[in-house]
Design a protein around this motif. Structure first.
Motif, mmCIF file in Angstrom:
data_model
loop_
_atom_site.group_PDB
_atom_site.id
_atom_site.type_symbol
_atom_site.label_atom_id
_atom_site.label_comp_id
_atom_site.label_asym_id
_atom_site.label_seq_id
_atom_site.Cartn_x
_atom_site.Cartn_y
_atom_site.Cartn_z
ATOM 1 N N LYS A 189 0.869 -1.182 0.000
ATOM 2 C CA LYS A 189 0.000 0.000 0.000
ATOM 3 C C LYS A 189 0.904 1.229 0.000
ATOM 4 N N ILE A 190 0.498 2.247 -0.746
ATOM 5 C CA ILE A 190 1.267 3.499 -0.758
ATOM 6 C C ILE A 190 0.588 4.458 0.209
ATOM 7 N N ALA A 222 -3.051 -5.035 5.112
ATOM 8 C CA ALA A 222 -1.881 -5.141 4.215
ATOM 9 C C ALA A 222 -0.634 -5.465 5.026
ATOM 10 N N GLN A 223 0.311 -6.120 4.362
ATOM 11 C CA GLN A 223 1.537 -6.558 5.042
ATOM 12 C C GLN A 223 2.744 -5.709 4.660
ATOM 13 N N SER A 224 2.601 -4.893 3.614
ATOM 14 C CA SER A 224 3.744 -4.048 3.238
ATOM 15 C C SER A 224 3.257 -2.667 2.787
ATOM 16 N N PHE A 225 4.114 -1.683 3.012
ATOM 17 C CA PHE A 225 3.753 -0.279 2.786
ATOM 18 C C PHE A 225 4.943 0.487 2.213
ATOM 19 N N ARG A 238 7.589 0.064 12.570
ATOM 20 C CA ARG A 238 8.234 -1.252 12.744
ATOM 21 C C ARG A 238 8.063 -1.757 14.170
ATOM 22 N N LYS A 239 8.090 -0.841 15.132
ATOM 23 C CA LYS A 239 7.904 -1.246 16.533
ATOM 24 C C LYS A 239 6.490 -1.765 16.740
ATOM 25 N N GLN A 240 5.557 -1.058 16.117
ATOM 26 C CA GLN A 240 4.151 -1.381 16.281
ATOM 27 C C GLN A 240 3.766 -2.677 15.552
ATOM 28 N N CYS A 241 4.338 -2.885 14.369
ATOM 29 C CA CYS A 241 4.004 -4.066 13.556
ATOM 30 C C CYS A 241 5.305 -4.699 13.059
#
Ligand code: 13P
Ligand code: SF4
Length: 305
Positions: A189-190, A222-225, A238-241
């Protein structure tokens, strides 16, 4: 260094407040980390004698105006914001004089002088909400960020007169390379900050303030951003997910660091020094602060809650 800072902070009853664009180690040390709106709301609640504001000057000044009785320290007094600095009082007064009846809505990324010339302040988190509440028969001047202004106009349906300034960090992103990234990471996702240019925002699946971008990445399936804002925010994402993937958006130089050089002037060494010496302190002109507080308080009424 970190232990020394913590010790001194507790000894002096000081708080460390950091923006999401700070280096990871500063974010981890802070009592509060947030976006500009979160920092302003926190400013209302804090009851410590000293606050070290790790961000840029306009954030510390806003903090001081909202907490005149507190000692507000900054690790580096030179940490300005080129967007705020590009809108000078003389130029803004001239711009206003061209639209004498307009309601003046001003982004928090501005000097106290500009705030004092405004009817209401907004952050990127509440700008759309505030624009919708301005009487529909009033023309609206929006400054200084033209890209945020264009986004607000589109979302609120209001016709804004845009001051022509922008943030060089957010306008460094490359739409062409972003398009190439979408081929490499088709699932990603952008997500973009509204200070990005229209060509970037058109690509985005989600647009929001730093705090809103962080919330979106947490709640999205979504798994990537691909993240189109200053890369400091990736630390919290990154800390959160920890299992999701966050990719720094591509910029025109191709280096993809996307760091704001003003924000990054703050360091652990400077935080320690500023706690030891209680310097540099943010001092504001009393009369100017009183004038700037009026549109800031209006933002708290119209844009919070
Ligand atoms: P936020 O209000 O979204 O935290 O943004 C502040 C800022 O300086 C953006 O460049
Ligand atoms: Fe200012 Fe841009 Fe840096 Fe934000 S990222 S503080 S708008 S120069």
């Amino acid at each position: 260094m970190i232990n020394k800072i913590k010790e001194l902070k507790d000894q002096k009853g000081a708080l460390i407040i950091a923006h999401y664009y700070q280096a990871s180690e500063i974010q981890d040390l802070a009592d509060y980390v947030g976006d500009s709106l979160g920092m302003a709301i926190f400013a209302k609640k804090t009851d410590s004698r000293i606050a070290v504001v790790c961000g840029v000057k306009f954030m510390a000044e806003t903090f001081k105006v909202m907490n005149p009785e507190k000692k507000i320290l900054v690790p580096d007094a030179g940490a300005g914001c080129s967007l705020a600095d590009s809108c000078t009082p003389a130029v803004f007064a001239y711009f206003k004089s061209k639209h004498p009846d307009a309601y003046v809505m001003t982004y928090v990324n501005s000097s106290l002088e500009i705030k004092a010339m405004s009817d209401v302040i907004c952050t990127s988190a509440n700008a759309v909400k505030i624009a919708r509440q301005i009487p529909s028969d009033r023309k609206i001047i929006f400054g200084p960020d033209q890209h945020l202004g264009r986004f607000v106009a589109k979302e609120s349906g209001r016709d804004l007169i845009l001051f022509p300034a922008n943030c060089f960090v957010h306008t460094s992103f490359s739409a062409k390379t972003l398009y190439e990234f979408t081929k490499v990471y088709p699932e990603a996702k952008i997500i973009a900050h509204p200070e990005c240019e229209e060509a970037i925002l058109e690509f985005a699946d989600f647009i929001g303030s730093t705090g809103q971008l962080l919330k979106y990445t947490k709640e999205s399936d979504a798994q990537s951003f691909i993240v189109m804002t200053e890369s400091g925010i990736l630390h919290q994402m990154r800390k959160q997910c920890p299992h999701k993937t966050f990719i720094v958006g591509p910029d025109l130089s191709g280096c993809s660091c996307s760091e704001c050089p003003h924000m990054r002037l703050n360091t652990l060494e400077k935080i320690l020094l500023c706690l030891q010496k209680e310097q540099p302190e943010i001092c504001v002109d009393k009369e100017l602060a009183q004038k700037a507080l009026i549109p800031i308080n209006r933002m708290m009424e119209m844009g919070v809650g």
